[in-house]
Design a protein around this motif. Structure first.
Motif, PDB file in Angstrom:
ATOM      1  N   THR A 146       0.856  -1.188   0.000  1.00  0.00           N
ATOM      2  CA  THR A 146       0.000   0.000   0.000  1.00  0.00           C
ATOM      3  C   THR A 146       0.891   1.236   0.000  1.00  0.00           C
ATOM      4  O   THR A 146       1.763   1.366   0.866  1.00  0.00           O
ATOM      5  N   CYS A 147       0.573   2.070  -0.901  1.00  0.00           N
ATOM      6  CA  CYS A 147       1.366   3.314  -0.998  1.00  0.00           C
ATOM      7  C   CYS A 147       0.984   4.200   0.157  1.00  0.00           C
ATOM      8  O   CYS A 147      -0.194   4.514   0.345  1.00  0.00           O
ATOM      9  N   SER A 159       2.488  -3.329  -6.754  1.00  0.00           N
ATOM     10  CA  SER A 159       3.240  -4.591  -6.715  1.00  0.00           C
ATOM     11  C   SER A 159       4.639  -4.314  -6.181  1.00  0.00           C
ATOM     12  O   SER A 159       5.239  -3.267  -6.468  1.00  0.00           O
ATOM     13  N   ASP A 160       5.148  -5.293  -5.394  1.00  0.00           N
ATOM     14  CA  ASP A 160       6.498  -5.111  -4.854  1.00  0.00           C
ATOM     15  C   ASP A 160       7.565  -5.258  -5.925  1.00  0.00           C
ATOM     16  O   ASP A 160       8.749  -5.022  -5.680  1.00  0.00           O
ATOM     17  N   LYS A 161       7.161  -5.664  -7.152  1.00  0.00           N
ATOM     18  CA  LYS A 161       8.120  -5.767  -8.283  1.00  0.00           C
ATOM     19  C   LYS A 161       8.295  -4.440  -8.987  1.00  0.00           C
ATOM     20  O   LYS A 161       9.264  -4.231  -9.756  1.00  0.00           O
ATOM     21  N   SER A 197      10.458   1.332  -2.898  1.00  0.00           N
ATOM     22  CA  SER A 197      11.457   1.018  -1.874  1.00  0.00           C
ATOM     23  C   SER A 197      11.107   1.632  -0.522  1.00  0.00           C
ATOM     24  O   SER A 197      11.510   1.127   0.538  1.00  0.00           O
ATOM     25  N   GLU A 198      10.344   2.696  -0.562  1.00  0.00           N
ATOM     26  CA  GLU A 198       9.960   3.335   0.697  1.00  0.00           C
ATOM     27  C   GLU A 198       8.646   2.740   1.284  1.00  0.00           C
ATOM     28  O   GLU A 198       8.234   3.080   2.385  1.00  0.00           O
ATOM     29  N   MET A 199       8.041   1.906   0.452  1.00  0.00           N
ATOM     30  CA  MET A 199       6.789   1.302   0.911  1.00  0.00           C
ATOM     31  C   MET A 199       7.013   0.092   1.819  1.00  0.00           C
ATOM     32  O   MET A 199       6.238  -0.209   2.710  1.00  0.00           O
ATOM     33  N   ARG A 200       8.128  -0.690   1.608  1.00  0.00           N
ATOM     34  CA  ARG A 200       8.345  -1.920   2.365  1.00  0.00           C
ATOM     35  C   ARG A 200       8.417  -1.660   3.863  1.00  0.00           C
ATOM     36  O   ARG A 200       7.748  -2.315   4.650  1.00  0.00           O
TER      37      ARG A 200
END
Length: 385
Positions: free
Chosen positions: A5-6, A14-16, A28-31
């Protein structure tokens, strides 16, 4: 592939991908944010569970009134359980006691009652065995008469249980004794009834229709009667009542005067103090008195000493002549009687005589036709009449 989720626009990414296609926020800032949200959810889930538990507890408390679910601390609960155990123990003991009592009472009801409880009080006239438990005694019937004077006379007959005693002068009877009171000897007397009082003037008149007494008073003993008058009285009385009255034998009279099986060995009938039990020359004013106005003896018999002499059924003879030396020294005689037809026994002393004449062993005698103002009688009835 996982969706993230942003944090900027809330769009699912998607994490891709390298960035959010909607707002361009770097993936990268979402993880790290996703992990933080996961931890927040975990923490939030714990709080929700606790909250739910609290809510359930609150609901349970609201459902159960406080008065029905009091708060009990551990000490109170221990004490309460201890009291419960004590109460339970007491209840158990009470049940055991109740069971024992039930068994005992039950046994009595089926035939193990005490001797006193087995007595039919309506058939018991009096018990004076002294060595036996209360016993059933034949009640004398009053159905033969409606005369209240005669009914009272019948109801005042006292049952005297049979027994063995020493007749004649011994012990406290020796002082003042006459020769005809010797030798003392054992006698067995069968059960009989004895009148509680000497026959009164009103009783004699109710039976015979006249009063022969010199000192007239209805409740005084009848006197001025000879032995034949007494025989006429009992014959008429038996016809009026359907019973079998007679004069007492000399042995019956002395046994009863001594107190029967309840005897305490008194010199006079009921006491060693003559004034307690007898009207004699020193306290009577030389006249007869109302029967029963002194103390009774051990059997409940009145005036056996003093007031008037009392005729007996027997003829007068010496004890040696009556029993013979062998019988006196051997086995007791059973229900003995003197056989003299012309001279009959008198017992008890009177209001005109000194105290020594009222001893229970003292004997007197007169011809069957003799009458005196201090000579009366009382009646008896054999138990097997």
């Amino acid at each position: 592939m996982a969706l993230l989720t942003c944090p900027k626009c809330g769009n699912k990414v998607s994490d891709k991908a390298s960035k959010c296609p909607k707002c361009g926020h770097p993936v990268s800032e979402m993880r790290p944010h996703a992990e933080e949200v996961k931890e927040d959810k975990k923490a939030s889930g714990g709080n929700v569970a606790d909250s739910n538990k609290e809510q359930e507890a609150k609901e349970r408390q609201e459902v159960t009134p406080q008065s029905q679910s009091p708060t009990i601390n551990p000490d109170q609960e221990k004490s309460g359980r201890g009291s419960g155990k004590i109460i339970a123990l007491c209840a158990a003991v009470a049940l055991v006691i109740a069971a024992v009592v039930f068994l005992l009472v039950g046994n009595k009801k089926v035939g193990t009652a005490s001797p006193a409880e087995n007595v039919n009080t309506e058939t018991a006239v009096s018990n004076n065995s002294g060595t036996k438990a209360e016993k059933e005694v034949k009640k004398l019937s009053t159905n033969g008469t409606t005369n209240p004077v005669l009914i009272s006379l019948i109801e005042n007959m006292v049952y005297v249980d049979g027994g063995t005693f020493t007749m004649g002068a011994e012990g406290n009877q020796v002082s003042g004794a006459e020769n005809d009171e010797y030798p003392p000897h054992k006698v067995i007397v069968s059960p009989f009834y004895m009148a509680k009082y000497p026959v009164t003037q009103k009783e004699f008149e109710a039976v015979m229709g006249y009063n022969p007494s010199l000192n007239k008073s209805p409740n005084n003993p009848v006197e001025n009667v000879d032995w034949n008058d007494c025989q006429a009285f009992v014959e008429s009385l038996n016809k009026k009542t359907g019973l079998g009255f007679t004069l007492p034998t000399e042995a019956e009279w002395e046994f009863a005067a001594r107190g029967g099986n309840l005897s305490r060995g008194y010199r006079y009938s009921g006491s060693d103090n003559i004034d307690e039990v007898a009207w004699i020359d020193s306290n009577s004013g030389k006249t007869t008195h109302t029967v029963g106005s002194k103390k009774p003896n051990e059997l409940g018999l009145y005036d056996m000493s003093g007031n008037v002499w009392e005729w007996c059924l027997d003829g007068y003879d010496s004890y040696n002549a009556r029993y013979g030396h062998n019988s006196v020294d051997g086995a007791p005689m059973i229900d003995p009687m003197g056989r003299n037809e012309s001279d009959k026994i008198g017992r008890g002393g009177s209001c005109l005589n000194p105290a020594s004449f009222s001893r229970v062993a003292n004997r007197d005698h007169d011809g069957v036709s003799k009458k005196y103002g201090n000579l009366g009688f009382r009646i008896a009835l054999r138990a097997g009449y």
